[in-house]
Design an enzyme around this catalytic site. Structure first.
Site, PDB file in Angstrom:
ATOM      1  N   HIS A   1     -23.924 -16.734  85.256  1.00  0.00           N
ATOM      2  CA  HIS A   1     -23.083 -15.932  86.149  1.00  0.00           C
ATOM      3  C   HIS A   1     -23.471 -16.088  87.609  1.00  0.00           C
ATOM      4  O   HIS A   1     -22.783 -15.573  88.486  1.00  0.00           O
ATOM      5  CB  HIS A   1     -23.172 -14.449  85.766  1.00  0.00           C
ATOM      6  CG  HIS A   1     -22.585 -14.146  84.419  1.00  0.00           C
ATOM      7  ND1 HIS A   1     -21.280 -14.416  84.086  1.00  0.00           N
ATOM      8  CD2 HIS A   1     -23.138 -13.612  83.297  1.00  0.00           C
ATOM      9  CE1 HIS A   1     -21.053 -14.056  82.835  1.00  0.00           C
ATOM     10  NE2 HIS A   1     -22.167 -13.570  82.319  1.00  0.00           N
TER      11      HIS A   1
ATOM     12  N   GLN B   1     -30.342 -15.139  73.749  1.00  0.00           N
ATOM     13  CA  GLN B   1     -29.836 -13.800  74.068  1.00  0.00           C
ATOM     14  C   GLN B   1     -29.135 -13.172  72.871  1.00  0.00           C
ATOM     15  O   GLN B   1     -28.334 -13.817  72.190  1.00  0.00           O
ATOM     16  CB  GLN B   1     -28.885 -13.869  75.266  1.00  0.00           C
ATOM     17  CG  GLN B   1     -29.641 -13.989  76.565  1.00  0.00           C
ATOM     18  CD  GLN B   1     -28.824 -13.481  77.738  1.00  0.00           C
ATOM     19  OE1 GLN B   1     -28.164 -14.265  78.407  1.00  0.00           O
ATOM     20  NE2 GLN B   1     -28.864 -12.177  77.986  1.00  0.00           N
TER      21      GLN B   1
ATOM     22  N   GLU C   1     -26.569 -10.466  72.156  1.00  0.00           N
ATOM     23  CA  GLU C   1     -25.582  -9.670  72.905  1.00  0.00           C
ATOM     24  C   GLU C   1     -24.193  -9.732  72.283  1.00  0.00           C
ATOM     25  O   GLU C   1     -23.212  -9.394  72.931  1.00  0.00           O
ATOM     26  CB  GLU C   1     -25.543 -10.114  74.379  1.00  0.00           C
ATOM     27  CG  GLU C   1     -25.465 -11.616  74.578  1.00  0.00           C
ATOM     28  CD  GLU C   1     -25.556 -12.056  76.038  1.00  0.00           C
ATOM     29  OE1 GLU C   1     -25.594 -11.195  76.923  1.00  0.00           O
ATOM     30  OE2 GLU C   1     -25.554 -13.272  76.287  1.00  0.00           O
TER      31      GLU C   1
ATOM     32  N   ASP D   1     -23.268  -7.255  77.874  1.00  0.00           N
ATOM     33  CA  ASP D   1     -22.426  -7.870  76.851  1.00  0.00           C
ATOM     34  C   ASP D   1     -22.578  -7.168  75.504  1.00  0.00           C
ATOM     35  O   ASP D   1     -21.604  -7.032  74.761  1.00  0.00           O
ATOM     36  CB  ASP D   1     -22.735  -9.363  76.732  1.00  0.00           C
ATOM     37  CG  ASP D   1     -22.052 -10.145  77.849  1.00  0.00           C
ATOM     38  OD1 ASP D   1     -20.864  -9.877  78.105  1.00  0.00           O
ATOM     39  OD2 ASP D   1     -22.709 -10.993  78.474  1.00  0.00           O
TER      40      ASP D   1
HETATM   41  C1  3PY Z   1     -26.039  -8.809  79.876  1.00  0.00           C
HETATM   42  O1  3PY Z   1     -26.439  -7.660  80.105  1.00  0.00           O
HETATM   43  O2  3PY Z   1     -25.027  -9.057  79.214  1.00  0.00           O
HETATM   44  C2  3PY Z   1     -26.807  -9.909  80.393  1.00  0.00           C
HETATM   45  O3  3PY Z   1     -26.716 -11.006  79.902  1.00  0.00           O
HETATM   46  C3  3PY Z   1     -27.702  -9.696  81.564  1.00  0.00           C
HETATM   47  O4  3PY Z   1     -27.280 -10.514  82.613  1.00  0.00           O
END
Ligand code: 3PY
Length: 268
Positions: free
Chosen positions: A47, A160, A162, A188
Site C-alpha cells: 500500500h 499475513q 488477515e 483487513d
Molecule cells: C492490515 O491491518 O490489514 C494490514 O495489513 C496492516 O497494514
C-alpha cells in the site's frame, strides 16, 4: 544493527518497528534513524509508494549506510498469497535480492501458499530462490559465498493472517516449516469478517481473533507480529506478548506531529 530484529526475536524481547509508506531513500533513512528503540522497518510495497525496483534497492542501501545502528529492513510485497507460485514468488526474489532481511506477504490463506512462499525465499536445497544478485553481499557486508551460506537462516519469512480462509486454516499455516512468523493485519482481518476497521482499537470480536492468532502462533513456536498506529497501543501489544510490534507509519507520524503542533501554535 541490521540484525537487530533477529537478535531481539531470538532473545524473546518485543521488537518495535515502523512502517514506511512514503517513497524515497532519504525518507527510509530518516525513519530508520529516528530512534534507538526501533529494531526494524517494513518498506511497504503493498500500500506504500516504494517500487520494488529500483525503489527498494535504494531505500535498503540508504538504511544500510547507517551502519551498526541501522534497524533490520524487511519488505512487504504487493502480491498476496493467492499468487504464491506466481507474482509473489518473483516479488520475494526482488525484495531479497535488494538485501532485505525478510519479507512480509499479505493475505496468505492456506498452508500450500505458505509452503510456496517459504520455498521462494530460500536457496536450494531448501527452496527455489535463484542466486545471482550482485547487491546482497555489499548490503549485508559479507562475501558472496557467505551470503549464500547464511541467507536461508538469515531471512525472515512472515505471512499475513488477515482473511477468513486464513483463520480457518490457521493451525495448518502455522505448522509450515520455514514460516518464521505471522503478521496480523487488523484492518483487513476486520473487513474480511464484516467488522469496521479498528478506530483505533479493533472490534471486540476481532480482538478475540487477534488473541487466538497470538496464542496459536506461540503454541507452534512461531513469532507473532501486530500492526499498531500509536505508541500507547504498541506498548499494550508488547505487554500482551506480541513479538514484533509496528508502532506507526511514517505518513501518520508526519501528519499527526504537524497537526498536533499546528493546533498548539494556533491556540486550539
Ligand atoms: C492490515 O491491518 O490489514 C494490514 O495489513 C496492516 O497494514
Amino acid at each position: 544493527a541490521s540484525r537487530s530484529l533477529i537478535n531481539a526475536l531470538r532473545a524473546s524481547k518485543p521488537a518495535f518497528g515502523a512502517w514506511v509508506m512514503l517513497p524515497g531513500a532519504l525518507n527510509a533513512r530518516m525513519v530508520a534513524s529516528s530512534s534507538p528503540h526501533l529494531s526494524w522497518i517494513t518498506i511497504d510495497c503493498e500500500h506504500g509508494l516504494t517500487s520494488l525496483q529500483p525503489g527498494v534497492h535504494e531505500s535498503i542501501q540508504a538504511v544500510a549506510s547507517l551502519g551498526a545502528s541501522a534497524p533490520t529492513t524487511i519488505v512487504r510485497i504487493p502480491a498476496t498469497g493467492a499468487s504464491a507460485d506466481g507474482s509473489a514468488s518473483w516479488q520475494i526474489k526482488y525484495a531479497l535480492d535488494a538485501g532485505a532481511r525478510g519479507v512480509v506477504v499479505p493475505m496468505v490463506s492456506t498452508a500450500a501458499q505458505a509452503t510456496s512462499i517459504v520455498s521462494a525465499a530460500r536457496f536450494p536445497p531448501k527452496g527455489i530462490r535463484g542466486f545471482g544478485s550482485p547487491f546482497t553481499e555489499s548490503i549485508w557486508g559479507v562475501s558472496s559465498d557467505e551470503y549464500l551460506a547464511t541467507a536461508n537462516d538469515g531471512v525472515l519469512v512472515i505471512v499475513q493472517i488477515e482473511t477468513r480462509e486464513a483463520m480457518q486454516n490457521l493451525d495448518d499455516i502455522l505448522a509450515v516449516d520455514g514460516v518464521d512468523g505471522v503478521f496480523i493485519g487488523p484492518y483487513d482481518l476486520s473487513l474480511a469478517h464484516g467488522y469496521p476497521p479498528p478506530s483505533p482499537d479493533p472490534h471486540p470480536e476481532v480482538e478475540k481473533m487477534i488473541h487466538e492468532i497470538l496464542r496459536k502462533a506461540h503454541a507452534h513456536s512461531k513469532k507473532c507480529a501486530m500492526f499498531c498506529t500509536t505508541g500507547a497501543q504498541a506498548a499494550k501489544r508488547a505487554e500482551e506478548g506480541f513479538d514484533m510490534v509496528n508502532v506507526m507509519t511514517d505518513k501518520s507520524a508526519l501528519t499527526n506531529a504537524l497537526a498536533y503542533n499546528l493546533a498548539i501554535a494556533s491556540g486550539d
